[in-house]
Design a protein around this motif. Sequence first.
Motif, PDB file in Angstrom:
ATOM      1  N   SER A 373       0.808  -1.230   0.000  1.00 43.21           N
ATOM      2  CA  SER A 373       0.000   0.000   0.000  1.00 43.21           C
ATOM      3  C   SER A 373       0.836   1.273   0.000  1.00 43.21           C
ATOM      4  CB  SER A 373      -0.933   0.008   1.219  1.00 43.21           C
ATOM      5  OG  SER A 373      -1.743  -1.152   1.260  1.00 43.21           O
ATOM      6  N   CYS A 384       0.656  10.737   2.924  1.00 50.61           N
ATOM      7  CA  CYS A 384      -0.659  10.173   3.231  1.00 50.61           C
ATOM      8  C   CYS A 384      -1.204  10.850   4.483  1.00 50.61           C
ATOM      9  CB  CYS A 384      -0.566   8.660   3.454  1.00 50.61           C
ATOM     10  SG  CYS A 384      -2.170   7.814   3.407  1.00 50.61           S
ATOM     11  N   SER A 386      -3.155   9.507   6.757  1.00 50.99           N
ATOM     12  CA  SER A 386      -3.141   8.608   7.911  1.00 50.99           C
ATOM     13  C   SER A 386      -2.573   7.258   7.493  1.00 50.99           C
ATOM     14  CB  SER A 386      -4.553   8.433   8.475  1.00 50.99           C
ATOM     15  OG  SER A 386      -4.556   7.516   9.549  1.00 50.99           O
ATOM     16  N   ARG A 391      -7.120   1.104  11.533  1.00 46.81           N
ATOM     17  CA  ARG A 391      -8.262   1.802  10.937  1.00 46.81           C
ATOM     18  C   ARG A 391      -7.920   2.082   9.475  1.00 46.81           C
ATOM     19  NH1 ARG A 391      -8.384   6.266  13.751  1.00 46.81           N
ATOM     20  NH2 ARG A 391      -9.686   5.444  15.424  1.00 46.81           N
ATOM     21  N   TRP A 392      -8.601   1.386   8.533  1.00 42.25           N
ATOM     22  CA  TRP A 392      -8.211   1.397   7.127  1.00 42.25           C
ATOM     23  C   TRP A 392      -6.709   1.145   7.040  1.00 42.25           C
ATOM     24  CZ3 TRP A 392     -11.136   5.987   8.598  1.00 42.25           C
ATOM     25  CH2 TRP A 392     -12.489   5.850   8.360  1.00 42.25           C
ATOM     26  N   LEU A 394      -2.951   0.402   6.378  1.00 41.21           N
ATOM     27  CA  LEU A 394      -1.949   0.312   5.328  1.00 41.21           C
ATOM     28  C   LEU A 394      -0.756  -0.511   5.789  1.00 41.21           C
ATOM     29  CD1 LEU A 394      -1.925   3.996   3.972  1.00 41.21           C
ATOM     30  CD2 LEU A 394      -3.260   2.044   3.171  1.00 41.21           C
ATOM     31  N   CYS A 432      -1.380   9.146  -1.198  1.00 38.13           N
ATOM     32  CA  CYS A 432      -1.947   7.791  -1.093  1.00 38.13           C
ATOM     33  C   CYS A 432      -3.392   7.752  -1.553  1.00 38.13           C
ATOM     34  CB  CYS A 432      -1.848   7.290   0.350  1.00 38.13           C
ATOM     35  SG  CYS A 432      -2.806   8.262   1.538  1.00 38.13           S
ATOM     36  N   ALA A 433      -4.117   8.890  -1.521  1.00 40.09           N
ATOM     37  CA  ALA A 433      -5.509   8.943  -1.964  1.00 40.09           C
ATOM     38  C   ALA A 433      -5.522   9.158  -3.470  1.00 40.09           C
ATOM     39  CB  ALA A 433      -6.262  10.070  -1.261  1.00 40.09           C
ATOM     40  N   SER A 437     -11.571   8.239  -5.353  1.00 43.00           N
ATOM     41  CA  SER A 437     -11.710   7.792  -3.978  1.00 43.00           C
ATOM     42  C   SER A 437     -13.010   6.998  -3.821  1.00 43.00           C
ATOM     43  CB  SER A 437     -11.714   8.998  -3.030  1.00 43.00           C
ATOM     44  OG  SER A 437     -12.840   9.815  -3.283  1.00 43.00           O
ATOM     45  N   PRO A 438     -13.200   6.292  -2.710  1.00 42.70           N
ATOM     46  CA  PRO A 438     -14.463   5.552  -2.512  1.00 42.70           C
ATOM     47  C   PRO A 438     -15.694   6.444  -2.615  1.00 42.70           C
ATOM     48  CG  PRO A 438     -12.823   4.822  -0.935  1.00 42.70           C
ATOM     49  CD  PRO A 438     -12.221   5.987  -1.659  1.00 42.70           C
TER      50      PRO A 438
END
Length: 484
Positions: A373, A384, A386, A391-392, A394, A432-433, A437-438
């Motif tokens: 990741s 990034c 976070s 929590r999510w 990486l 990283c995003a 995105s989702p």
Amino acid sequence: MAPARAPHLRRILRLFALFLVLFHVFPTGDCDEQVPLILWTSEGASIPVQVAPPAGHIVEQQQLSSYLEKALNLGPKNVVLFLQDKMSLEDFTMYGGAFGNKQDSVYPNLESALRSSSSSLVLPSVSWPASNAVIAQIQDHLETSPLYMDPETLSQLRLNASSAALLVFRLPYGNGADLLSAKDILSENDEVIGQVLSIMKTQAVPYTAIYTALRPSKGASSVSWEAGVGGGRSLLQARDRYRERERERQRKVKERPGVYAPVEFKEGENTCILLWAKGLSVSILRSGRWEDHDLTSSTFGEGASPKLHGSSCDKSKARLVLNYENVLGHRSFKLIFGMSQRHYKVSARRWFTLDTLELEYDGTKATFNGSRSIYAPAEYSYRCESVTNYRWPLLVPRSNKDPANQWRVTLQDIQIQGFNVSRGQFSYASDCAGFFSPGIWMGLMTSLLMVLVLTYGLHMILQLRTMDRFDDPKGPAISVPQTE
């Protein structure tokens, strides 16, 4: 059997007292740099008899490894390690009833275990770097990972005499400013030892028990010996003033606004690794709850000077080591960022990845994998919002048995670059995003679904046809022939 063991126990406690007197009368170095170690086996199990070192001898890491190897080769493979935060000889002489006042002893369960054991080994003076490596030495010998436990968790665990297990029980220690509080804490630790040994006895599994500490309890010795000489009170007051100034300095650092400089590692005159984060913290699971420690102020900001010894970098590998002290009860604590750079034929370019993030503490390693990741083009930096493992995540523990499963690592707003650093500044950041995105994907899918529904509705409306003949209610009915 018990009366025969009582003189043996008294000899052990008197030996502690003798070592304490020798170290103060004939100093061979800093007596605050050693901790005692006690090893014994369960009732019915035995280990080869080992000769204790002579008075005044300090057991170093290599010699301690030899003692442990002899004990574990022929002894039980289930090892119960009671690892106290701090401990010194003075704790046994002051609170162990070494001079006959057995009613005041805070070690009744420990004394009972030594009386019932057929084999025991007492090392009154072990260097604290050697005691810090006890977990790693036992882990390498047994080829098993340590399990950090408490009595409640142990009662739910089923051990097997044929398979090796390393059970670690962390014990606290008083701050040394109050003799009563230190005595109470040692008494509670002895109760924990009694509970653990009682549970082990019910499981009928032979074991080898070890009781030692990570560092010496300087607070206890300073109070007991400085109180009788002139200047003892002034030394304590000076220490209190120093601690107050240190707390005030840390508070000012935390409240100081502004952007601080990144951690910079240089190979010669050239900067090769840069790391910056808005927040850096670690947590460990103990007794069913998470204990947190914030490393931000000691890593970044004005006045922070992190120790980077052990770091290295070249064209294909980079290693950034952040060294700390006294983190969550661990005297030695390291955060190790392992990065690599290689060429990928599919994309026809070079990429750098954060392969591992390691937590090394008191000889134990917890390893997280991040290569899946955390990556960026070799000439870019990685950024990034976070990076965590819970929590999510990486960061992923290397295996289910890795000690990393008991840790949490949080890096907020992190930016890191391990290669191609130019003029001591970060290169263009690869975030990283991604673009999609989702949330964006959810919006696109919802919009597409609505468009499809609207298109289907319009298509159905366009298929409607109006009548070309109408019936007059006042006239005759319209007759529609069947042939039409």
